[in-house]
Write a protein that holds these residues in place. Sequence first.
Motif, mmCIF file in Angstrom:
data_model
loop_
_atom_site.group_PDB
_atom_site.id
_atom_site.type_symbol
_atom_site.label_atom_id
_atom_site.label_comp_id
_atom_site.label_asym_id
_atom_site.label_seq_id
_atom_site.Cartn_x
_atom_site.Cartn_y
_atom_site.Cartn_z
ATOM 1 N N PHE A 42 6.055 14.519 2.698
ATOM 2 C CA PHE A 42 6.425 13.107 2.563
ATOM 3 C C PHE A 42 7.832 13.011 1.974
ATOM 4 O O PHE A 42 8.069 13.426 0.842
ATOM 5 N N TRP A 43 8.737 12.419 2.731
ATOM 6 C CA TRP A 43 10.119 12.248 2.245
ATOM 7 C C TRP A 43 10.382 10.809 1.810
ATOM 8 O O TRP A 43 11.337 10.543 1.080
ATOM 9 N N GLY A 44 9.551 9.897 2.284
ATOM 10 C CA GLY A 44 9.685 8.497 1.874
ATOM 11 C C GLY A 44 8.325 7.833 1.964
ATOM 12 O O GLY A 44 7.646 7.950 2.991
ATOM 13 N N THR A 45 7.896 7.174 0.884
ATOM 14 C CA THR A 45 6.523 6.665 0.837
ATOM 15 C C THR A 45 6.468 5.195 0.430
ATOM 16 O O THR A 45 5.414 4.679 0.111
ATOM 17 N N ARG A 46 7.590 4.522 0.437
ATOM 18 C CA ARG A 46 7.648 3.119 0.029
ATOM 19 C C ARG A 46 7.683 2.248 1.280
ATOM 20 O O ARG A 46 8.289 2.637 2.283
ATOM 21 N N GLY A 47 7.030 1.111 1.222
ATOM 22 C CA GLY A 47 7.095 0.180 2.343
ATOM 23 C C GLY A 47 8.146 -0.878 2.100
ATOM 24 O O GLY A 47 8.570 -1.101 0.965
ATOM 25 N N SER A 48 8.573 -1.500 3.158
ATOM 26 C CA SER A 48 9.419 -2.704 3.136
ATOM 27 C C SER A 48 10.866 -2.476 2.710
ATOM 28 O O SER A 48 11.784 -2.777 3.448
ATOM 29 N N ILE A 49 11.094 -1.976 1.502
ATOM 30 C CA ILE A 49 12.474 -1.793 1.024
ATOM 31 C C ILE A 49 12.475 -0.700 -0.043
ATOM 32 O O ILE A 49 11.502 -0.559 -0.788
ATOM 33 N N PRO A 50 13.557 0.097 -0.123
ATOM 34 C CA PRO A 50 13.596 1.128 -1.169
ATOM 35 C C PRO A 50 13.605 0.499 -2.562
ATOM 36 O O PRO A 50 14.083 -0.625 -2.745
ATOM 37 N N HIS A 285 3.218 4.092 2.021
ATOM 38 C CA HIS A 285 3.757 2.747 2.269
ATOM 39 C C HIS A 285 3.413 1.797 1.127
ATOM 40 O O HIS A 285 2.848 0.711 1.323
ATOM 41 N N HIS A 286 3.776 2.222 -0.086
ATOM 42 C CA HIS A 286 3.468 1.409 -1.269
ATOM 43 C C HIS A 286 4.343 0.158 -1.300
ATOM 44 O O HIS A 286 5.535 0.198 -0.966
ATOM 45 N N ASP A 287 3.754 -0.913 -1.777
ATOM 46 C CA ASP A 287 4.491 -2.166 -1.864
ATOM 47 C C ASP A 287 5.617 -2.033 -2.902
ATOM 48 O O ASP A 287 5.410 -1.456 -3.973
ATOM 49 N N PRO A 288 6.798 -2.586 -2.614
ATOM 50 C CA PRO A 288 7.908 -2.473 -3.585
ATOM 51 C C PRO A 288 7.619 -3.158 -4.918
ATOM 52 O O PRO A 288 8.259 -2.844 -5.925
ATOM 53 N N LEU A 289 6.638 -4.062 -4.937
ATOM 54 C CA LEU A 289 6.271 -4.707 -6.206
ATOM 55 C C LEU A 289 5.388 -3.810 -7.075
ATOM 56 O O LEU A 289 5.197 -4.082 -8.255
ATOM 57 N N HIS A 290 4.841 -2.757 -6.489
ATOM 58 C CA HIS A 290 3.882 -1.926 -7.226
ATOM 59 C C HIS A 290 4.593 -0.764 -7.921
ATOM 60 O O HIS A 290 5.019 0.188 -7.273
ATOM 61 N N ASP A 291 4.696 -0.846 -9.235
ATOM 62 C CA ASP A 291 5.308 0.268 -9.971
ATOM 63 C C ASP A 291 4.259 1.343 -10.238
ATOM 64 O O ASP A 291 3.103 1.232 -9.810
ATOM 65 N N ASP A 292 4.681 2.403 -10.936
ATOM 66 C CA ASP A 292 3.781 3.550 -11.127
ATOM 67 C C ASP A 292 2.478 3.158 -11.826
ATOM 68 O O ASP A 292 1.404 3.651 -11.469
#
Length: 326
Positions: A42-50, A285-292
């Motif tokens: 996995f090189w990128g796992t965020r959805g919508s926007i970095p 594809h984690h939502d950008p609003l969801h922090d760790d």
Amino acid sequence: MAWSATKTKNTRKDVVDTESKQVAAEAPYIPVIPGEQPYVHFWGTRGSIPVSGPRFVRHGGNTSCVAIGVGDECFVIDAGSGIRDLGLRLLSRGPCRIHLFITHTHWDHIQGFPFFAPLFIPGYEVVIYGGPGFGKDLKSIFRGQLDRDYFPVQFEDMCANIDFQILEGESLTLDNFKIEWESTHHPAATLGFKTTWKGRTVGYVSDNEFLPGFQGAPHALNENSEIVAAHSKLIGFLKDVDLLIHEAQYTNEEYVTKIGWGHSSLTNACLLAKLTRAKRWIIPHHDPLHDDIALASKLNLTREILRSLDYPIEVSHAFDELIAYF
Ligand SMILES: [Zn+2]
Ligand SMILES: [Zn+2]
């Protein structure tokens, strides 16, 4: 005699030497991953926007990109911002042919393309595969990102040999990998992929709204339920995969106001995992609003939901740089 008594008495040093010789006689146990094992990197796992910042360090902030392969042989799915780091890694191998599959052309799946270093180096070949049915043709979409109004470097400045191919039929084979595709439920023509390597399978569905509009408890639903039957093709496509990679972007509370945005509620995604009978599930594809912290809590809830559905498979969250064998 005093002499023999002295001679036969072990000193502490003798004992230690003997012990260490006994230990050395046995080969140390060093477990390794056996033989060739296919992997998803996995090189990128965020959805919508970095995203970036201290609240996102654990999962990372790059948008969608994975490499699936075995050894040095691999292909890529999606060109979100994560593809930039992958490109730098590929440079160390020297010129090669890179196969890049695109699930769909929303920003978070193509925005890393202009920063994919092999595109600028003679000798590399990059084949870009996309499904039919995009509004514009695939080449125009990628070329458009390099319009002078958006980016200083032009498509013509890319020195690699770049080829665009529309995915027709149902599958293709690259080395020992069979790659199949199926449509998902998402605004814009979007594909999910399934890869088989020597009988082992992984399904990758980054963007899919399973059971659009359904906000109830999923426990009473099964494959014969009317609303589920509409998704039977995708469920069949993913049936029994060794590793399911499927989003679950919105909490149920969030989903109330995001119906039709193309992403699944958590409980609906859990039901899909159960219906596919996947052996293991990794959520990207984690939502950008969801922090760790939010994601840690969401993962615990996911496990609870799967238990309540009587399907407690291993589930984890993808994070940037995760390598998962399947
Ligand atoms: Zn996306
Ligand atoms: Zn999308």
